[in-house]
Design an enzyme around this catalytic site. Structure first.
Site, short mmCIF file in Angstrom:
data_model
loop_
_atom_site.label_atom_id
_atom_site.label_comp_id
_atom_site.label_asym_id
_atom_site.label_seq_id
_atom_site.Cartn_x
_atom_site.Cartn_y
_atom_site.Cartn_z
N GLU A 1 0.87 -1.16 0.00
CA GLU A 1 0.00 0.00 0.00
C GLU A 1 0.92 1.22 0.00
O GLU A 1 1.81 1.31 0.85
CB GLU A 1 -0.88 -0.02 1.26
CG GLU A 1 -1.91 1.07 1.23
CD GLU A 1 -2.81 1.08 2.45
OE1 GLU A 1 -2.77 0.13 3.25
OE2 GLU A 1 -3.54 2.07 2.60
N ARG B 1 5.44 -13.25 9.46
CA ARG B 1 6.04 -11.97 9.17
C ARG B 1 7.38 -11.86 9.89
O ARG B 1 7.67 -12.63 10.80
CB ARG B 1 5.12 -10.83 9.58
CG ARG B 1 4.96 -10.66 11.08
CD ARG B 1 3.89 -9.63 11.46
NE ARG B 1 4.23 -8.30 11.02
CZ ARG B 1 3.54 -7.64 10.08
NH1 ARG B 1 2.50 -8.18 9.49
NH2 ARG B 1 3.89 -6.41 9.74
N LYS C 1 4.15 0.79 9.91
CA LYS C 1 4.31 2.00 9.13
C LYS C 1 3.78 3.22 9.88
O LYS C 1 4.30 4.32 9.74
CB LYS C 1 3.60 1.86 7.78
CG LYS C 1 4.44 1.08 6.78
CD LYS C 1 3.87 1.19 5.38
CE LYS C 1 2.87 0.09 5.14
NZ LYS C 1 2.45 0.01 3.73
P1 ATP Z 1 0.98 -1.69 7.85
O1 ATP Z 1 0.01 -2.74 8.27
O2 ATP Z 1 2.04 -1.35 8.88
O3 ATP Z 1 0.41 -0.51 7.18
P2 ATP Z 1 1.66 -3.63 5.90
O4 ATP Z 1 2.69 -4.47 6.49
O5 ATP Z 1 0.31 -4.18 5.78
O6 ATP Z 1 1.78 -2.31 6.69
P3 ATP Z 1 1.69 -3.37 3.06
O7 ATP Z 1 2.18 -2.24 2.25
O8 ATP Z 1 0.28 -3.75 2.96
O9 ATP Z 1 2.09 -3.03 4.51
O10 ATP Z 1 2.62 -4.63 2.81
C1 ATP Z 1 2.98 -5.10 1.54
C2 ATP Z 1 3.37 -6.54 1.62
O11 ATP Z 1 4.47 -6.71 2.50
C3 ATP Z 1 2.24 -7.39 2.16
O12 ATP Z 1 2.12 -8.54 1.33
C4 ATP Z 1 2.70 -7.76 3.53
O13 ATP Z 1 2.24 -9.04 3.89
C5 ATP Z 1 4.21 -7.73 3.42
N1 ATP Z 1 4.79 -7.41 4.72
C6 ATP Z 1 4.59 -6.29 5.43
N2 ATP Z 1 5.25 -6.34 6.60
C7 ATP Z 1 5.90 -7.52 6.63
C8 ATP Z 1 6.76 -8.17 7.58
N3 ATP Z 1 7.07 -7.60 8.73
N4 ATP Z 1 7.24 -9.39 7.26
C9 ATP Z 1 6.93 -9.96 6.08
N5 ATP Z 1 6.13 -9.42 5.15
C10 ATP Z 1 5.61 -8.21 5.42
MG MG Z 2 -1.40 -3.74 4.72
#
Ligand code: ATP
Ligand code: MG
Length: 559
Positions: free
Chosen positions: A35, A262, A272
């Site tokens: 995102e 994760r 974020k």
């Molecule tokens: P937030 O929930 O903090 O806004 P998010 O982790 O959902 O952020 P996205 O931009 O939706 O952020 O993530 C993009 C991709 O990265 C998704 O497929 C998510 O599963 C993966 N991702 C995000 N954080 C992690 C993590 N800590 N470990 C592994 N994959 C991750």
């Molecule tokens: Mg997300």
């Protein structure tokens, strides 16, 4: 299948191999779906290495970059740009496969209409409080909305009114009609669409209804013919809804969701929202502050793409949530830089040393090895003069046992140069050492163990006449607690006040002044350093960041 994928085994790669063997798919298609509401962090790097890694390993496979930009309120073009730059920097490429969820808004809308026509979605016009009160909880089934059994015609009319901006924000939502008594809360008539009068970075003011993640995500995957939709474990109990959407909407393909753990790192926050707070409140200098766990921060800190990829490979892909020690990431960085970074000499805390046996105008070029790990990189010429800078802590008046560096009467080797013996020193009124005096032993350049000379240490040095002044930024961890998210008074209360130390009067060997930004090297005996991407100006203003120390000082402190 390439050798690489045979080496990298995990349950996801096994599943893909099985799907290919059974003929279910010809080639895997994965996606990385950020995102655009922040910069990428090391957790994203794990997902990138997995999704793009699979695309590199399996023949004919591909990985899409998809911006999951369905929420206009927090998204920004700056993030779209930085995400692309960071993925490329990590060494991956999506080729032509760049997608924006916002380009699929018409498709989501069609799917919603199809659900309405099947009697599987309805417009609920209760207040937010009423809807919340009916949700029930894990032990109590929810209650059905009074709007649940509207006719398809009425639902279509109201949904169009939502779309046309005729209903104010918060006054209506589109919900799936599934099961208010489901033990899975996500299946209790989840929201599919909400009204938001917000300008979108891509579609402007064209839409005032926006789809929810759980509705849009499976549709995005299906639209792009993704075969394996890989996400983190929090989405495990969203999978029934994912499958429900695929089952009931007019989709062109049937993707499948699989979850993995994760990445959580010690001494790090990864949300974020919290990273944005650090930036907005000025606790760091920006998203690319070298203390940030962002890809751009790690880049500016001097971490290399290979080190980050190796780290992601080391931690692997599992179903178990846990914490990874940030020391493991630092270890990967050290390993890569040890093998690849050239060695240079810099004195961070300078003490003047005069070699009294050399003439006033002596200037001799000595050869210093560039990288003992890469002998093919040879030697460079470094000017040695009568007056040099050495590190203040390489001299002690009254050395303890096991201290083999300079002290009155002691002999050490100047890296690449002579063995020198300390004959005298000068102190100020407070007893601080201000200068030391040595005699050199002729003929000791290049011979490793000169006969009859007791010389157990080699120290780094820089000619005072040739030294270039530089600014050195010493970075340490941003937090003092292993799990800042769990701190009683919030993560900001456990920030490390010593996470940045700036040294302004460092003395650099002349070759360091002209290097380009992002030049990585080892300052001999001190650690790995990188010319700052933003502030280092070749030939004018040398600024170096410490990437990582030579050894893990935290491991010592913990013992
Ligand atoms: P937030 O929930 O903090 O806004 P998010 O982790 O959902 O952020 P996205 O931009 O939706 O952020 O993530 C993009 C991709 O990265 C998704 O497929 C998510 O599963 C993966 N991702 C995000 N954080 C992690 C993590 N800590 N470990 C592994 N994959 C991750
Ligand atoms: Mg997300």
């Amino acid at each position: 299948m390439s050798l690489q994928s045979a080496e990298r085994r995990d349950f996801i790669r096994d599943m893909i191999s099985d799907d290919l063997a059974s003929g279910k798919h010809q080639a895997p298609v994965t996606r990385f779906p950020p995102e655009p509401n922040g910069y990428l962090h090391i957790g994203h790097a794990k997902s990138i290495c997995l999704n793009f890694g699979i695309a590199q390993e399996f023949p004919a496979a591909r990985c899409h970059l998809r911006f999951d930009d369905t929420n206009p309120s927090k998204e920004d073009q700056e993030y779209v740009d930085s995400i692309q730059e960071d993925i490329h920097w990590l060494g991956f490429d999506w080729g032509d496969n760049l997608f924006f969820a916002s380009d699929m808004f018409d498709f989501f809308y069609e799917c919603a209409v199809a659900l309405i026509n099947k009697g599987l979605a309805y417009v609920d016009e209760q207040t937010v409080e009423e809807i919340r009160a009916q949700r029930g909880n894990v032990n109590v089934p929810g209650q059905e909305s009074p709007y649940r059994n509207r006719s398809a015609e009425e639902n279509l009319e109201r949904f169009q009114a939502m779309k046309n901006g005729e209903i104010p924000e918060g006054k209506a939502i589109l919900r799936a009609k599934i099961d208010m008594a489901s033990s899975n809360m996500n299946m209790r008539d989840p929201v599919l669409y909400r009204i938001m009068f917000a300008e979108h970075h891509n579609t402007g003011n064209k839409w005032c209804i926006y789809p929810m993640y759980d509705f849009a995500h499976p549709l995005e995957d299906a639209y792009e013919h993704i075969t394996h939709s890989l996400c983190t474990l929090e989405f495990e109990n969203h999978r029934p809804l994912y499958d429900w959407v695929i089952e009931h909407c007019p989709v062109p393909s049937r993707p499948r969701q699989t979850e993995f753990a994760r990445l959580n790192l010690t001494y790090t926050v990864m949300s974020k929202r919290k990273l944005l707070q650090l930036v907005q409140e000025g606790h760091v200098t920006g998203w690319d502050d070298p203390r940030m766990p962002t890809v751009s921060g790690m880049r500016r800190r001097g971490y290399t793409p290979a080190a980050i990829r190796n780290f992601c490979q080391t931690i692997g892909i599992t179903k178990f949530n846990g914490f990874t020690d940030v020391a493991l990431l630092e270890y990967s960085v050290r390993e890569d830089l040890n093998a690849n970074a050239p060695r240079r000499m810099a004195v961070l805390n300078p003490l003047k040393l005069t070699i009294t046996t050399l003439p006033e105008d002596a200037e001799e070029m000595v050869e210093v090895q560039n990288n003992p790990e890469k002998p093919e990189e040879g030697f460079r010429q470094v000017p040695l003069t009568r007056e040099i800078w050495i590190e203040r802590d390489d001299f002690m008046l009254d050395p303890p046992k096991k201290y083999f560096r300079l002290a009155p009467g002691r002999t050490v080797r100047l890296r690449g140069g002579y063995c020198i013996t300390c004959t005298d020193y000068r102190q100020d009124a407070d007893g601080n050492i201000t200068e030391i005096f040595c005699e050199h032993i002729p003929g000791t350049i290049g011979s490793n163990s000169p006969e009859g000379i007791q010389c157990r240490a080699a120290i780094h040095w820089v000619s005072t006449r040739h030294a270039v002044d530089g600014e050195i930024r010493i970075y340490d961890r941003l937090f003092t607690e292993e799990n800042p998210d769990a701190a009683e008074n919030g993560f900001l209360s456990v920030m490390n006040p010593g996470s940045l130390t700036v040294i302004t009067g460092a003395k650099l060997e002349p070759a360091l002044a002209g290097v380009e930004p992002e030049f990585n090297c080892q300052f001999e005996r001190l650690g790995y350093f990188v010319a700052d991407r933003r502030d280092h100006v070749p030939g004018q203003r040398p600024v170096f960041n410490r990437t990582v120390a030579l050894k893990d000082s935290w491991a010592k402190k913990q013992k």
